[in-house]
Design an enzyme around this catalytic site. Sequence first.
Site, mmCIF file in Angstrom:
data_model
loop_
_atom_site.group_PDB
_atom_site.id
_atom_site.type_symbol
_atom_site.label_atom_id
_atom_site.label_comp_id
_atom_site.label_asym_id
_atom_site.label_seq_id
_atom_site.Cartn_x
_atom_site.Cartn_y
_atom_site.Cartn_z
ATOM 1 N N HIS A 89 -5.882 0.366 -10.996
ATOM 2 C CA HIS A 89 -7.199 0.093 -11.724
ATOM 3 C C HIS A 89 -6.956 -0.864 -12.863
ATOM 4 O O HIS A 89 -7.051 -0.306 -13.999
ATOM 5 C CB HIS A 89 -8.030 1.346 -12.102
ATOM 6 N N CYS A 100 -15.149 -1.651 -16.962
ATOM 7 C CA CYS A 100 -14.542 -1.651 -15.509
ATOM 8 C C CYS A 100 -15.451 -2.616 -14.699
ATOM 9 O O CYS A 100 -14.943 -2.766 -13.616
ATOM 10 C CB CYS A 100 -14.815 -0.260 -15.293
#
Lengths: 379, 140
Positions: A323, A80
Site C-alpha cells: 500500500h 489513499c
Amino acid sequence: MRKVAVIGAAMGRIGRYPELMFQDLGWPAVKGAIEDAGLERNDIEAVYCGSAYGGRLAGQRALRPLGMTGIPVVNCENACSSGATAFREAWHAIAAGRYDRVLVLGIDKLSMLGGGVLPGQPEDWEVDVGLTMPALYAMRARRYMHDFGLTREQLSRVSVKARRHGALNPYAQYQKPVTLEEVMAARPVADPFGLLHCCPTGDGAAALVLCAGELVAQSTIRPVWVAGAELTSGRFVTGFRDITTAEITARGAHEIYEETGVDPQDVDVAEVHDAFAIAELMYYEALGFCKKGEAIHLLESGATSLGGRIPVNMSGGLLSKGHPVGATGAAQIVEVIWQLRGQAGARQVEGAKVGLTHCTGGGIAGLDHGACAITIFKT
Amino acid sequence: MSISASEPRYALAGTIGFEEAQEPRLMGGQCVQCGVKVFPKPKICSVCWGVEQREAPLATRGKLYSFSVVHAARKGWPSPYAIAYVDLEDGVRICAPLEADLAHLPALDTQVELVVGTLRTDADGGAVLSHRFKPLQEAR
Ligand SMILES: [Zn+2]
C-alpha cells in the site's frame, strides 16, 4: 461526454526501496505505460499525478528524467485515493473534450517516513488523544465482531486469502503465503489486529494512459473502456454513527452503479481497499457483493477467491501487494486492466469482462473517511 | 519557558472544566442557534453555520462503543494503551483513552465514566493530561 479507454498500463513491484530516489521510482512506470500504449512521450497532452506523501510537484519530479516537460501537470492529493482521484480527473478531462491522450501516475515512497505507524493528521483531536489508523480499524473490527459474531479466526482468513493470491503476483510486496496459525500468532499491532491483519507500508508507482474513444482505432492495443469513475468525500456526522458500515463506500457504490447501469452481480473481478482485514469484509457489503453481516460467509465459500463467482483482490490486495498510499488507486486500476486484457498470469480470472476498483481512506474525526474513489471498467 | 507543576498541560486545550465540587467535566460546544452539541467546541456550527457557541459541559457517563489496545504506538507514546469510542448520554461520541485493566478488558456497551489522567509524557518529562473513561464501578 466522449467515451474513454485505457490503452496503456504499467507498474513496478511494490516494496521498500529506500535507496531509490523518488523520481527513479516514478519514471519507469510512466515509460512502461506509454510504451505499452504504443505511443511516444510527445503524444501525451497532460499528466495527472496522485501522491499522498510525495510533497510538492510529485508529478513534475517523476517526469523530468524522461524529458516530459512543458505540458500541464496536475498534482492530486486525496490520501489513499490520490491515484484514483488523478485517474478520475484524467478520465473526465478526456470525456469533456479537453484532451485526447492523458497519462495518470500514482506514486508514493513511504520508506522516506521511516517504519511503523504512519504519522497522524496534525490538528486532528482524535489523533492528539492517541488514535492511530490501525486502532480506528481495530475498533471497527471489534464492534463488527460484537454485532455480527465474527471471530478473530475468521478475520484471519482474510489475510490468508490475500497472501495466497499475492503469492501469484510478481508485482506484490509479499509473495509468500501464510497459514491461519501464523496470522493468529503474529505480534499484536492494535488488538484484535496482529501484524498480518494490517497492510505493510511500501514504495511504489503505477501509471496508465487514457485515450479518447474516437482515437482508439489508431492504437495497437485492445482497449479497456472506462464505464464510470466516481469520487466522493466523507459526510461529517456530529452524533453517533455505525462504524461497522462503510458509509462513504456504500454511497459511492450506489452512485456509480446508477451512473453506469452496472449491477454488483455483473462484476467479474474487483480490487478493494483492504488496508486492514476487517476492511475487505466491510467493503464486500458496502459494494453490494453480499448482505450486511454476511461477508465472512462470502469469503469462506470461496466466491471471492480465484475461480469463485466474484474474485476480489487477485493482486493480493493492500495486505499482500502492498500500500504505497497515493499509488494504490492507480496500481489497483493497472491490475484490473491486466485482468480484463487477459494478461494477469497465474492469477488471471478467466473471461473477466467487467472490473471494479475501490479505494477509500484518510482519517478525519467525525467522517467515515476523507475520500472514496470507485471505478468500473468494461472490455 | 517551563510549565510549573501547578499548571497542568492538557492534550486538548480548554476541554476540561471543573465544577464547584472539583469534579472534572469534559467541555464541548453547544450551538446557540440550533442546539447541537459537538466536541471539541467548534468556531462555527457545521449544521446551521451559527458562529455563537456556548461552552457546554458534556455528560460524564456513557457506553463503551468500541476500543482497541494499541501496541504499535507512534513515537513518544507509551504502549500498550487502550483507546476507545464512548457514546455519551447526551448524544456526543468521544474518542478517549480507556482506563482499564488490560488483562481483563471490559465488554462493549459497558457503562463508563469520565476521569482525568495522564495521557503521555512530553519531551521535557512533563505529564500531558486528557479526558479518559473508565468502567463504572457498580455501587456495592
Ligand atoms: Zn447550529
